[in-house]
Enzyme design. Sequence first.
Site, PDB file in Angstrom:
ATOM      1  CG  ASP A  94      -2.285   0.584   0.886  1.00  0.00           C
ATOM      2  OD1 ASP A  94      -2.429   1.790   0.959  1.00  0.00           O
ATOM      3  OD2 ASP A  94      -3.036  -0.113   0.353  1.00  0.00           O
ATOM      4  CG  HIS A 127      -5.251   3.845   1.146  1.00  0.00           C
ATOM      5  ND1 HIS A 127      -4.596   2.609   0.701  1.00  0.00           N
ATOM      6  CD2 HIS A 127      -6.760   3.659   0.776  1.00  0.00           C
ATOM      7  CE1 HIS A 127      -5.720   1.966   0.061  1.00  0.00           C
ATOM      8  NE2 HIS A 127      -6.789   2.727   0.044  1.00  0.00           N
ATOM      9  CG  ASN A 140      -2.422   0.512  22.571  1.00  0.00           C
ATOM     10  OD1 ASN A 140      -3.376   0.873  22.076  1.00  0.00           O
ATOM     11  ND2 ASN A 140      -1.411   0.395  21.965  1.00  0.00           N
ATOM     12  CG  ASN A 218     -14.146   2.486  -8.537  1.00  0.00           C
ATOM     13  OD1 ASN A 218     -13.408   2.086  -8.977  1.00  0.00           O
ATOM     14  ND2 ASN A 218     -14.360   4.001  -8.489  1.00  0.00           N
ATOM     15  CB  ALA A 226     -10.212  -8.605  -6.746  1.00  0.00           C
ATOM     16  CB  SER A 278      -9.335   0.534   0.093  1.00  0.00           C
ATOM     17  OG  SER A 278      -8.936   1.137  -0.938  1.00  0.00           O
TER      18      SER A 278
END
Length: 666
Positions: A94, A127, A140, A218, A226, A278
Amino acid sequence: MKRFQRIIAGVLLVVMLVGTIGIIDLTMTEKEDTKRAETEIVHGYGNVITQKEKKNNKIKKNQGNQKSKPWNQQMIQIKSNVEPEKRIKVAILDSGINFSTDLNVIMRKNFIQGDDCSVLYEDLTGHGTAIAGIIAALDNEEGITGINPYVELYSARVLDARLEAPVNRIVEAIDWAIEQKVDIINMSFGIQNNIAELEQAIERADAAGILMIAAVGNGEEIAYPAAYDEVMAVGSLTAEGIPAENSANGEALEIMAPGENILSTGIFGGVLGVSGTSFAVPHVVGAASVLMEKNPEMPASYVRALLDYSANLYGSKDMYGNGIVDLEYALYINEKFKRLYKEHMKKVEKNQKEKQMNKFWGEVLKVIPENEKAVEIFSGLESVEGLWKNGDSNVGHYDLINDGALQMQINSQNQVSFSNEQLTILTYASKFTDDNVQLKDMDKNPYHGFFQQRLSENGTELSQPLLSNYIANYIFLTKVAMAGGNVAQVSYSAMYSSDRTRIINDISTNGVGGMTWQQVFGQMNTDCNTSISNTPQNIKLFLYGIAMHCATDIFAHSAWAEQENEGWSRVRHKKNDSYNADNPDYLPMRFSAAQAVAKNVLVKAYYGNEGYVTDFLLSGIYYGDFYLRNFSENVRLADSVRYNNAKANFDKADLDCHVSDYDRIQ
């Protein structure tokens, strides 16, 4: 494997997953000069269970974020996790992962040539950092808690400030992930066309036994990677349990997960809201990592099949694939499913029949009930843009009250919130002085937290280095920010004349670093794909970002440590050196301290206040392995009153208070 006509490998791979994440709208950027061949669209079922039927599930309504877990974790049935015997290694390909004490990043690799920067703000878009937080933010007192806090993160920085990358960079990162022997690869990006080099890299990762999970994109068709059979294709759901408007669908869609209005890790360990396909991907990655921990002896294909079968399907397969991730049900059926899967694998090895998978699903459907739990949907959710949520004890700053006593003053609402546009400005500005030709050389500029200047303004070496007061420089920069760049309005004499002269020459109401404000914000608009105007308030915010860079850089460039066989010397600034000033693995408390200081600076930016020396007054736990050169003296010169009120605390960080001249290497 699907077969397609090829296009050239030099085309850009672009994050095209619609949504917002604090600072950017993730939409696909089309390049007019990019050649795209016409492609035959062919879809396979991938791992979709053909016999699985849509069920008339009851809908269980929930207000969301009212329990200890946020709505998205409730929807996919995340339960408390215990520390596993084996930790799962997840590679995130990324935009990088900003340093945070809330994220366990084991290894980082920057694949963007010529774009080196501090890990505090390597992810300009936020991102990759948000994706990392959804998966593995630690349990935490800071920020959120991820789906699996025990995951070990491997960060491959491949996407630039536009969230773009050439395909060969992605291929290189996939091969790097294979070399690191990771268990899962998160890929929240895509393109509409198949490319041979990418396909081959996916095949290599699959052969290495890595589970790959990617966003559907999209577009009208599911994007690559994918769309490959070897990759789980993840679509995005809203809190109402319906597919997001811009989430691609079709036969290749494999599974669904929440992706809209998700809380995740923001800049400097804060919290922000993110949306887009995403952010559906890391939900599946997190769930898969938990199942891998429970089944260390099983291959990635088993975890994928278990996720698919346990998913809650209550819509059409084209829209929902196998359904919504349900980790609780996957864990419930795990042992029975594992027994059937092992039997299936024995038959496959014996018969070598491709149709064996459909027989397997039929056998599973006979033995293990499908997921018929009520689907939780959520309403009344609040949109989040804030840096820190209520209850974060790190918000606030040290300051003096009227009687001169020192105490921690926390903002009454305990929340600091910036808009998406403001976050973009702050993060871009924090890196600006590292990129701008006129400002980036720390040996002759007062913006990088260095304790001396060794070069003249024209770049020649000085016979006698000039001292530089990085504390005073920070304070002066905040004053300049308050004045909107009008240096003539700023009165502050507690700094060296050489530093003051440089700042006066570099910053004005007309621009910074030899660029007009229109050019600065225009460049930011190009890099960040968002609409930003150079209004007076945004100019002030940009200058606060430069001040923040100066403040945090102190821990990189004025830190001294006892180095092997050398004694006490300054942390070096060499790319191939283990003592690299920007190496987060070397003296990591430096970066924790810098993050704490950055939060104090951001509070000042939020309220439009000037900086104080007490913004650097940190707990003694940060020091011992390293100290700061000239720290106490710089604080005293910058503000003698505040220095005298907390002298012992400031001295804890000072090199000269702990290391003698005899032991120190100049």
